[in-house]
Design a protein around this motif. Structure first.
Motif, mmCIF file in Angstrom:
data_model
loop_
_atom_site.group_PDB
_atom_site.id
_atom_site.type_symbol
_atom_site.label_atom_id
_atom_site.label_comp_id
_atom_site.label_asym_id
_atom_site.label_seq_id
_atom_site.Cartn_x
_atom_site.Cartn_y
_atom_site.Cartn_z
ATOM 1 N N ALA A 83 20.243 15.992 39.173
ATOM 2 C CA ALA A 83 20.038 16.427 37.788
ATOM 3 C C ALA A 83 19.879 15.190 36.908
ATOM 4 O O ALA A 83 20.764 14.341 36.850
ATOM 5 C CB ALA A 83 21.234 17.250 37.317
ATOM 6 N N ILE A 135 20.051 14.434 33.533
ATOM 7 C CA ILE A 135 20.593 15.299 32.464
ATOM 8 C C ILE A 135 20.194 14.913 31.050
ATOM 9 O O ILE A 135 20.329 15.708 30.134
ATOM 10 C CB ILE A 135 22.140 15.352 32.541
ATOM 11 N N ALA A 137 25.588 20.822 35.564
ATOM 12 C CA ALA A 137 24.662 20.585 36.682
ATOM 13 C C ALA A 137 25.405 20.575 38.014
ATOM 14 O O ALA A 137 24.961 21.190 38.998
ATOM 15 C CB ALA A 137 23.927 19.266 36.470
ATOM 16 N N ALA A 142 24.218 20.579 41.782
ATOM 17 C CA ALA A 142 23.657 19.222 41.879
ATOM 18 C C ALA A 142 24.641 18.305 42.603
ATOM 19 O O ALA A 142 25.842 18.323 42.325
ATOM 20 C CB ALA A 142 23.358 18.651 40.495
ATOM 21 N N VAL A 148 23.807 12.979 39.820
ATOM 22 C CA VAL A 148 23.390 12.947 38.414
ATOM 23 C C VAL A 148 22.686 11.624 38.158
ATOM 24 O O VAL A 148 23.253 10.552 38.410
ATOM 25 C CB VAL A 148 24.603 13.115 37.458
ATOM 26 N N ARG A 178 14.519 16.829 42.087
ATOM 27 C CA ARG A 178 15.185 16.457 40.828
ATOM 28 C C ARG A 178 14.651 17.335 39.710
ATOM 29 O O ARG A 178 13.442 17.527 39.585
ATOM 30 C CB ARG A 178 14.937 14.988 40.496
ATOM 31 N N GLY A 200 15.972 18.507 35.376
ATOM 32 C CA GLY A 200 16.893 18.116 34.300
ATOM 33 C C GLY A 200 16.116 17.837 33.024
ATOM 34 O O GLY A 200 14.892 17.695 33.039
ATOM 35 N N ASN A 239 21.478 21.864 31.630
ATOM 36 C CA ASN A 239 20.950 21.327 32.895
ATOM 37 C C ASN A 239 21.354 22.232 34.058
ATOM 38 O O ASN A 239 20.615 22.371 35.027
ATOM 39 C CB ASN A 239 21.474 19.911 33.117
ATOM 40 N N VAL A 279 19.227 23.498 37.374
ATOM 41 C CA VAL A 279 19.700 23.292 38.758
ATOM 42 C C VAL A 279 19.842 24.644 39.458
ATOM 43 O O VAL A 279 19.434 24.808 40.607
ATOM 44 C CB VAL A 279 21.039 22.516 38.776
#
Ligand code: KMH
Ligand code: ZN
Length: 276
Positions: free
Chosen positions: A8, A10, A37, A42, A45, A225, A227, A243, A247
């Motif tokens: 993620a 974010i 997330a 996730a 991050v 990925r 976000g 986020n 996800v």
């Protein structure tokens, strides 16, 4: 097929609360988004940080503050601080994000200069050599961000010369940035077919390509990925509330397509990382 690692991104450095009020700026907001997330699935991050007014910063002090607060809320998550920062920052300024304690397990390493909307994202060979040297010295595993086809060849040549960390390499193909390589399945396949055996890879589709690139990545055995850095919408016309919502959509796609989702520790194993 390995389990799916979901990252993620974010916060990013470019998106604003004017575009989506849920974009985080403050430490508390960044922790809220990281937790949403991670709770949704996730394992990683990807972190940019901001001043309270939203201005992007690479200050290790702010990264330290955010890292500690995120790890308090999500003790096991893998953090990948950005060394890309925002367009226009100096290389030294950008690298400051890696000066936290403990040293991050991973950090991004951007693989070449490219257009970035109306701007130019500057990654000269000397800049990349300096970033590679720092990551070799500190034992940080790079996530090699390729925005253009040619970036892959550049970074593979640097790895062969020992200028950046080598095997096993983790690539992030960020496709669909305006002015860069488009987010098509063809382009993704071209890139994936050229990476060394034993490497891992992630696909990031920008804007409306977030989920149209996630789907092939899931079935091809790559990672995904999503976000706010990359996409502010859950679907056409619907802003994402968090986020975590973005996800969760990838988790649901993975379930429909029969791929299991990796925890952070499983992701460490897949990426050959040692927890600090
Ligand atoms: N903010 C972009 C100019 C990275 O995190 O390494 C670059 C970027 C890449 O976000
Ligand atoms: Zn980034």
């Amino acid at each position: 097929m390995e389990k799916l690692i979901i990252t993620a991104a974010i916060c990013g450095a470019e998106v604003t609360k004017e575009q989506n009020p849920n974009v985080p700026y403050t430490v508390e907001e960044i922790v809220r988004e990281a937790k949403s997330a991670v709770d949704a699935g996730a394992a990683i991050v990807h972190l940019h940080v901001r001043e309270d007014d939203g201005k992007p910063t690479q200050s290790h002090v702010r990264f330290q503050e955010c890292t500690e607060a995120i790890l308090k809320a999500c003790p096991n998550v893998i953090l990948i601080p950005s060394t890309g920062g925002a367009v226009g920052m100096t290389p030294d300024e950008r690298l400051d994000s890696t000066n936290t304690t403990p040293i991050p397990e991973m950090a991004t390493l951007d693989c070449g200069t490219c257009n970035f909307g109306d701007e130019i994202f500057d990654n000269t060979m000397p800049t990349m050599r300096a970033f590679g040297k720092r990551m070799i010295e500190k034992g940080i595993k790079p996530e090699y961000e390729c925005f253009e086809m040619g970036h892959l060849d550049t970074i593979l040549t640097m790895a062969r010369k020992g200028e950046v960390p080598g095997d096993p390499m983790q690539f992030n193909f960020v496709l669909g940035v305006p002015g860069c390589t488009p987010a098509t399945v063809d382009n993704l396949c071209w890139l994936v077919n050229k990476i060394p055996a034993g490497s891992t890879w992630t696909a990031t589709g920008i804007g409306r390509h977030a989920f149209t690139l996630a789907a092939p990545a899931i079935v091809m055995g790559g990672n995904v990925r999503v976000g706010f850095e990359d996409n502010l919408y859950l679907e056409r016309g619907v802003l994402a509330k968090s986020n975590g919502e973005l996800v969760d959509k990838v988790v649901r796609m993975a379930k429909l397509l029969g791929r299991q989702v990796a925890t952070s520790d499983e992701a460490r194993e897949i990426l050959s990382l040692k927890k600090r």
